[in-house]
Structure formats: C-alpha cells, structure tokens
Scaffold this motif. Structure first.
Motif, short mmCIF file in Angstrom:
data_model
loop_
_atom_site.label_atom_id
_atom_site.label_comp_id
_atom_site.label_asym_id
_atom_site.label_seq_id
_atom_site.Cartn_x
_atom_site.Cartn_y
_atom_site.Cartn_z
N VAL A 136 5.93 -76.83 -14.78
CA VAL A 136 5.51 -75.43 -14.76
C VAL A 136 5.66 -74.79 -13.38
CG1 VAL A 136 3.45 -73.95 -14.96
CG2 VAL A 136 3.98 -75.61 -16.75
N SER A 137 5.44 -75.58 -12.34
CA SER A 137 5.37 -75.02 -10.98
C SER A 137 6.62 -74.24 -10.56
CB SER A 137 5.05 -76.12 -9.97
OG SER A 137 6.00 -77.17 -10.01
N PRO A 138 7.85 -74.72 -10.82
CA PRO A 138 9.00 -73.90 -10.41
C PRO A 138 9.14 -72.62 -11.22
CG PRO A 138 9.75 -75.85 -11.60
CD PRO A 138 8.29 -76.02 -11.37
N ILE A 139 8.63 -72.62 -12.43
CA ILE A 139 8.75 -71.44 -13.30
C ILE A 139 7.86 -70.32 -12.79
CG2 ILE A 139 8.40 -70.55 -15.64
CD1 ILE A 139 8.96 -73.42 -16.64
N ILE A 140 6.62 -70.66 -12.40
CA ILE A 140 5.68 -69.64 -11.93
C ILE A 140 5.76 -69.45 -10.41
CG2 ILE A 140 4.13 -70.06 -13.86
CD1 ILE A 140 2.27 -71.52 -11.91
#
Length: 335
Positions: A136-140
């Motif tokens: 999730v971290s690279p997406i947000i």
C-alpha cells in the motif's frame, strides 16, 4: 553502468544488513528478519548515520525492491487453494477487513493521526501486516518514517497476539478449525499466525496458515481501490491547478498486476516445488532488504513527534478486529 556505480554501494550495504537481520530472525522467528531489519536500520540511521555513498542504493531498495518482493510473494500463492479456503473464510475476512479500516478511520481522526499513517495501520491490521503495508505504501506515497512507524506498531500487537490468542481459544473451547480461522484473520504477520496456530495444535496451525495466505489476496482489491482514490484526488488537484500532467497509468499499481500474474503461473503448475522454495526464500529476503532500507531512511526524531497516538490507534484497531472476528465466529456457530 552509471546506475550501478551510484546504487551499487548502497545495495551492498542493505544486502549485508539484511543478511545479518535474516540470521537474527532465524534465531528468534517470533520476531523475524523483517522486524530486525527495520529496527537495526532505524538504530544505525539515528546513531552513527548512514554513509553518503549509500543513499541511492538505499532509496532503490526502499522503493523498487519493496515492489519486487510483493511480486515474488505471488509466486507462492495458489489461486485454487485460495478459492477453496476462501469459500469458508471469506465472510469473516471481509467483515474483519472492513472493521479494520472503519476503526482506523474513525479512531484515527479522533486521535488526529495523519491520514497516510492510519491507512497503513488499517491495511496492516486488516490484511497481512508488513506485506500489506509494503504493497500500500507506494500507492499512497507514504514516507519512510510512516512505513517504519506503522510496521513497528503492527509488530507490537503480533507479539501480543501470539501470547494471548491460544489462551483465548482454549477459554472459548474453540475447535482447531475455528482457532485457525481466528488466528488467520485477526493476527497480522505470517510468522505470528504460524506461531499462534501451532501453539494451539498442529491442525490449527495448518489451517491458520492457509487462511492467512488466502487473506493475502485482499492486497489486490484494496490496492486497486486505494489507487483509484489516489487517482481521483490527483485528477481533482490537476484540474484545480489547470495542469494536464495527470495520468492514471502513473498512479496504477502495476506491481499488483504482476503479483496476480505470478499467482496465476503458480496455479497453472509452472513452478516446481524446488523453484517455489527458492522463490519463497528470495521473496522473504527482498522484504527484509526493503524494510532494512526503510529503517535506514527513517528519522527517529520525526517518529517521536507523532507520540504514542499511532500505537494507541494500532491497539484499538487490533482490539476491534479481534472482537469482530470472535463475534462472527460465535454468530456462525463455530464457538
């Protein structure tokens, strides 16, 4: 060659730290290599500091290797097995996942925890700990300090779950399959799920592991949903600024698509058992590398500015997911 000269020294630095962290994790599997990697990285960065020549390689590890590790994890996932187990655990997984994000959103706002940090805590608690946070971290577009804090928070309650859940299971008189469902849906990290399951019984451990692997697939719809939300937000921002640079292809998490492709190839039987074992080792080591790099990028002083509120949020979300899972198991007649 220019890229190798710039990033090579940092990659080697991260690689050696990851080897040491993996070794420590093998000695203490309840903690695991990824947690050792991120903790040692934070300690190094906030004490002696990292050399200037390592910066490019560390940044590459925290971004690209993080995504590659998720793709490699897909190689060990059988969609057939996911379908079989999912039919039994799907309702519980969906309800606990929704409960996790709702609790993270509501209590995160009450505690005034930053938006990205509460999203990471919600994903880590509701899906699968460090792997979900990594996806999730690279997406947000989360910062390294937010990733480090969320993983550290999730880790605290993984340890608590391993110690408490077997006693909870015996107290409720759960069957092996019921406890496997509880452990597989309410404990975050795979190693902690396995530990709690096998403490209860061999049968519970086997079932909890399969449920946990099935739960991992929730990374896909959640990642796509978050990508869509980020896309809408960026499109509105681009329109407000009268910019024309917005592109959905830049927001779309392509590594999640490759995660599905890898899972499909495994389901088709294209990987032998020996290859799967090697790929599993590579995937787990890449996660250690990525989290070691994130630790090496985390500023402890910034982490302390957030105080104990993210940890308190992690406790609340973990408690909500556990209670909701127990209620669903009770309502379905499994306890």
């Amino acid at each position: 060659m220019k890229w190798l000269r710039q990033s090579g020294p940092g990659l080697l630095f991260v690689f050696l730290l990851s080897l040491f962290s993996t070794w420590l994790g093998s000695l203490m599997p309840i903690i695991g290599g990824p947690v050792f990697g991120i903790v040692l990285g934070v300690i190094i960065n906030n004490s002696i500091g990292k050399p200037q020549w390592t910066h490019a390689g560390i940044q590459f590890s925290s971004k690209k290797i993080l995504q590659w590790s998720i793709i490699a994890l897909g190689c060990g996932l059988s969609l057939t097995q996911v379908w079989q187990t999912g039919s039994e655990s799907f309702l519980l997984m969906i309800i606990s996942l929704i409960a996790s994000f709702i609790a993270a959103y509501i209590f995160g706002r009450i505690l005034k925890v930053p938006d990205r940090l509460r999203t990471l805590i919600g994903a880590g608690t509701g899906i699968c700990g460090g792997s979900a946070i990594a996806a999730v971290s690279p997406i947000i577009e989360a910062e390294e300090i937010e990733i480090a804090y969320s993983i550290s928070t999730i880790f605290l309650f993984n340890i608590a779950a391993v110690l408490l859940f077997p006693s909870i299971g015996h107290w409720f008189g759960m069957s092996d399959s019921a406890f496997g469902l509880l452990a597989g849906t309410a404990i975050n990290d795979t190693s902690s799920v396995v530990a709690a399951g096998y403490i209860y019984s061999n049968e519970a451990g086997d079932y909890a592991t399969i449920v946990k692997l099935t739960r991992t697939t929730m990374i896909v719809p959640i990642s796509l949903l978050l990508a869509a939300l980020m896309g809408i937000r960026k499109k509105k921002a681009a329109a407000a600024e009268q910019a024309v640079e917005y592109s959905f292809t830049k927001v779309f998490p392509w590594f999640i698509l490759w995660f599905l492709v890898a899972s499909l190839l495994n389901t088709m039987g294209l990987f032998s058992q020996q290859v799967l074992e090697v790929l599993d080792m590579i995937a787990k080591f890449m996660i250690v590398m990525a989290l070691s790099a994130i630790g090496l990028s985390a500023d402890f002083r910034k982490m302390m500015k957030s105080g104990v509120k993210p940890i308190l949020l992690g406790l609340i979300v973990w408690f909500v997911v556990t209670v909701v899972s127990l209620v669903v198991l009770w309502a379905s007649g499994k306890i």
